[in-house]
Write a protein that holds these residues in place. Structure first.
Motif, short mmCIF file in Angstrom:
data_model
loop_
_atom_site.label_atom_id
_atom_site.label_comp_id
_atom_site.label_asym_id
_atom_site.label_seq_id
_atom_site.Cartn_x
_atom_site.Cartn_y
_atom_site.Cartn_z
N GLN A 8 10.66 -1.57 -48.57
CA GLN A 8 11.98 -0.96 -48.75
C GLN A 8 11.83 0.51 -49.13
O GLN A 8 10.94 0.88 -49.89
N PHE A 9 12.72 1.33 -48.57
CA PHE A 9 12.69 2.77 -48.81
C PHE A 9 14.09 3.27 -49.13
O PHE A 9 15.10 2.65 -48.75
N LYS A 10 14.14 4.43 -49.75
CA LYS A 10 15.37 5.21 -49.91
C LYS A 10 15.08 6.64 -49.45
O LYS A 10 13.95 7.12 -49.59
N LEU A 11 16.10 7.29 -48.91
CA LEU A 11 15.96 8.67 -48.44
C LEU A 11 16.81 9.59 -49.30
O LEU A 11 17.97 9.27 -49.62
N TYR A 12 16.23 10.74 -49.67
CA TYR A 12 16.93 11.69 -50.53
C TYR A 12 16.95 13.08 -49.89
O TYR A 12 16.00 13.46 -49.18
N ALA A 13 18.00 13.81 -50.13
CA ALA A 13 18.06 15.21 -49.72
C ALA A 13 17.28 16.05 -50.72
O ALA A 13 16.99 15.61 -51.84
N ALA A 14 16.92 17.25 -50.31
CA ALA A 14 16.25 18.18 -51.21
C ALA A 14 17.28 18.94 -52.03
O ALA A 14 18.37 19.25 -51.55
N ASN A 15 16.91 19.23 -53.25
CA ASN A 15 17.70 20.09 -54.13
C ASN A 15 16.78 21.21 -54.57
O ASN A 15 16.05 21.07 -55.55
N GLY A 16 16.78 22.31 -53.81
CA GLY A 16 15.80 23.36 -54.05
C GLY A 16 14.43 22.85 -53.67
O GLY A 16 14.22 22.38 -52.55
N ASP A 17 13.50 22.89 -54.59
CA ASP A 17 12.15 22.40 -54.34
C ASP A 17 11.93 21.01 -54.90
O ASP A 17 10.78 20.55 -55.01
N ALA A 18 12.99 20.31 -55.24
CA ALA A 18 12.87 18.98 -55.84
C ALA A 18 13.72 17.98 -55.08
O ALA A 18 14.52 18.33 -54.22
N LYS A 19 13.55 16.72 -55.42
CA LYS A 19 14.34 15.65 -54.82
C LYS A 19 15.75 15.69 -55.39
O LYS A 19 15.96 15.79 -56.59
N GLY A 20 16.73 15.60 -54.50
CA GLY A 20 18.13 15.65 -54.91
C GLY A 20 18.82 14.32 -54.77
O GLY A 20 18.27 13.28 -55.12
N ASP A 21 20.03 14.34 -54.22
CA ASP A 21 20.86 13.15 -54.13
C ASP A 21 20.39 12.21 -53.03
O ASP A 21 19.87 12.64 -51.99
N GLU A 22 20.62 10.93 -53.24
CA GLU A 22 20.30 9.93 -52.22
C GLU A 22 21.23 10.11 -51.02
O GLU A 22 22.42 10.43 -51.18
N ILE A 23 20.70 9.91 -49.82
CA ILE A 23 21.47 10.01 -48.59
C ILE A 23 21.95 8.61 -48.20
O ILE A 23 21.17 7.67 -48.12
N SER A 24 23.25 8.48 -47.99
CA SER A 24 23.83 7.19 -47.61
C SER A 24 23.52 6.90 -46.14
O SER A 24 23.71 7.75 -45.28
N LEU A 25 23.08 5.67 -45.89
CA LEU A 25 22.68 5.27 -44.54
C LEU A 25 23.42 4.01 -44.11
O LEU A 25 23.78 3.17 -44.92
N VAL A 26 23.61 3.91 -42.80
CA VAL A 26 24.26 2.75 -42.17
C VAL A 26 23.23 2.04 -41.30
O VAL A 26 22.45 2.68 -40.60
N ASP A 27 23.21 0.72 -41.35
CA ASP A 27 22.29 -0.08 -40.54
C ASP A 27 22.91 -0.31 -39.16
O ASP A 27 23.94 -0.98 -39.03
N GLU A 28 22.28 0.26 -38.13
CA GLU A 28 22.76 0.04 -36.76
C GLU A 28 22.09 -1.17 -36.10
O GLU A 28 22.29 -1.41 -34.92
N SER A 29 21.28 -1.89 -36.87
CA SER A 29 20.52 -3.07 -36.43
C SER A 29 19.30 -2.67 -35.62
O SER A 29 19.15 -1.53 -35.19
N ASN A 30 18.42 -3.65 -35.41
CA ASN A 30 17.17 -3.44 -34.66
C ASN A 30 16.30 -2.33 -35.25
O ASN A 30 15.64 -1.60 -34.52
N GLY A 31 16.35 -2.20 -36.58
CA GLY A 31 15.48 -1.24 -37.23
C GLY A 31 15.93 0.20 -37.14
O GLY A 31 15.13 1.11 -37.39
N VAL A 32 17.19 0.44 -36.82
CA VAL A 32 17.71 1.80 -36.71
C VAL A 32 18.74 2.04 -37.81
O VAL A 32 19.70 1.27 -37.95
N TYR A 33 18.53 3.12 -38.56
CA TYR A 33 19.45 3.51 -39.62
C TYR A 33 19.99 4.90 -39.34
O TYR A 33 19.25 5.77 -38.85
N ARG A 34 21.26 5.11 -39.61
CA ARG A 34 21.93 6.38 -39.33
C ARG A 34 22.59 6.90 -40.59
O ARG A 34 23.12 6.13 -41.40
N GLN A 35 22.57 8.22 -40.75
CA GLN A 35 23.28 8.81 -41.89
C GLN A 35 24.76 8.50 -41.77
O GLN A 35 25.37 8.66 -40.71
N ALA A 36 25.36 8.03 -42.86
CA ALA A 36 26.79 7.69 -42.86
C ALA A 36 27.63 8.94 -42.67
O ALA A 36 27.32 10.00 -43.21
N LYS A 37 28.71 8.82 -41.90
CA LYS A 37 29.55 9.99 -41.64
C LYS A 37 30.67 10.14 -42.65
O LYS A 37 31.21 11.23 -42.81
#
Length: 235
Positions: free
Chosen positions: A98-127
């Motif tokens: 299991q993983f989580k993806l985060y945006a950068a905040n300057g040179d550090a880790k920032g907020d988590e990016i919300s993702l949608v499961d499109e199935s078959n192992g494909v995830y997309r950034q939520a709009k």
């Protein structure tokens, strides 16, 4: 179709004869957007009335904008034979990481990016907030997941859970989508870009992407074992 209405046009603009009127709009790419160096082309022209006494119209010159969005793969694996080198033929895919993806905040880790499961192992950034988000990115039997719908920039990938019987990564993977290169004769035509991933131990790898619908693969290795809890005393 966008309709722009100018009220009291004659009174408001009578002192601006011959000047240009520019209409600017923004839009969000949807889930069907092309990925990589394949552009998402927006074309626009304006049809306008040009004689208040008739139904005559005029049409502006068509303009276009090429917009790009990016993706990368995560390949979760372990070595088939620990006595052999880490190579493609000595890798076994792992499910259940299991993983989580985060945006950068300057040179550090920032907020988590919300993702949608499109199935078959494909995830997309939520709009938007109306879409159903996943709590984690989870690898399947192939060990490969795709994250798409990203703009260029820096991201941080955190492994929150390793498959049973394996140790998870300690630290984040820094992922940079950068060095966008455009055609010499067309400043809107993307020809290549780089995906640079830096592992927690500081090792960096650059993947050059120059193919239509291209994306980089980030191999993430887990070693067998379990993390023992610290009990605070020798023995």
């Amino acid at each position: 179709t966008l309709t722009v209405t100018f009220n009291n046009f004659l009174d408001s603009f009578k002192d601006h004869v011959g000047e240009e009127i520019t209409v600017v709009y923004t839009a969000i790419l949807n889930k069907n957007a092309a990925v990589g160096i394949d552009p998402n082309t927006n074309k626009a022209s304006v049809t306008y009335s040009n004689d208040p006494s008739t139904n005559g119209t005029g049409t502006s010159e068509e303009v276009h904008a090429d917009v790009y969005t990016f993706a990368f793969d995560i390949y979760k694996y372990t070595l088939t034979d620990n006595q052999q080198a880490d190579a493609e033929g000595n890798r076994t895919a792992l499910a259940g990481a299991q993983f989580k993806l985060y945006a950068a905040n300057g040179d550090a880790k920032g907020d988590e990016i919300s993702l949608v499961d499109e199935s078959n192992g494909v995830y997309r950034q939520a709009k938007d907030d109306a879409e159903t988000k996943v709590d984690y990115i989870t690898t399947g039997d192939t060990g490969i997941v795709t994250i798409k719908g990203l703009k260029d920039g820096t991201y941080y990938l955190t492994e929150t859970k390793a498959p049973d019987g394996f140790n998870k990564l300690v630290g984040d993977i820094k992922v940079e989508i950068k060095n966008l290169t455009y055609a010499a004769d067309d400043a809107t035509k993307l020809e290549s870009f780089d995906v640079v991933y830096t592992m927690p131990d500081g090792t960096s790898t650059t993947v050059a992407v120059n193919a239509t619908d291209g994306k980089a693969e980030i191999p993430v290795r887990n070693n067998a074992g379990t993390m023992l809890p610290s009990t605070g005393g020798n023995g």
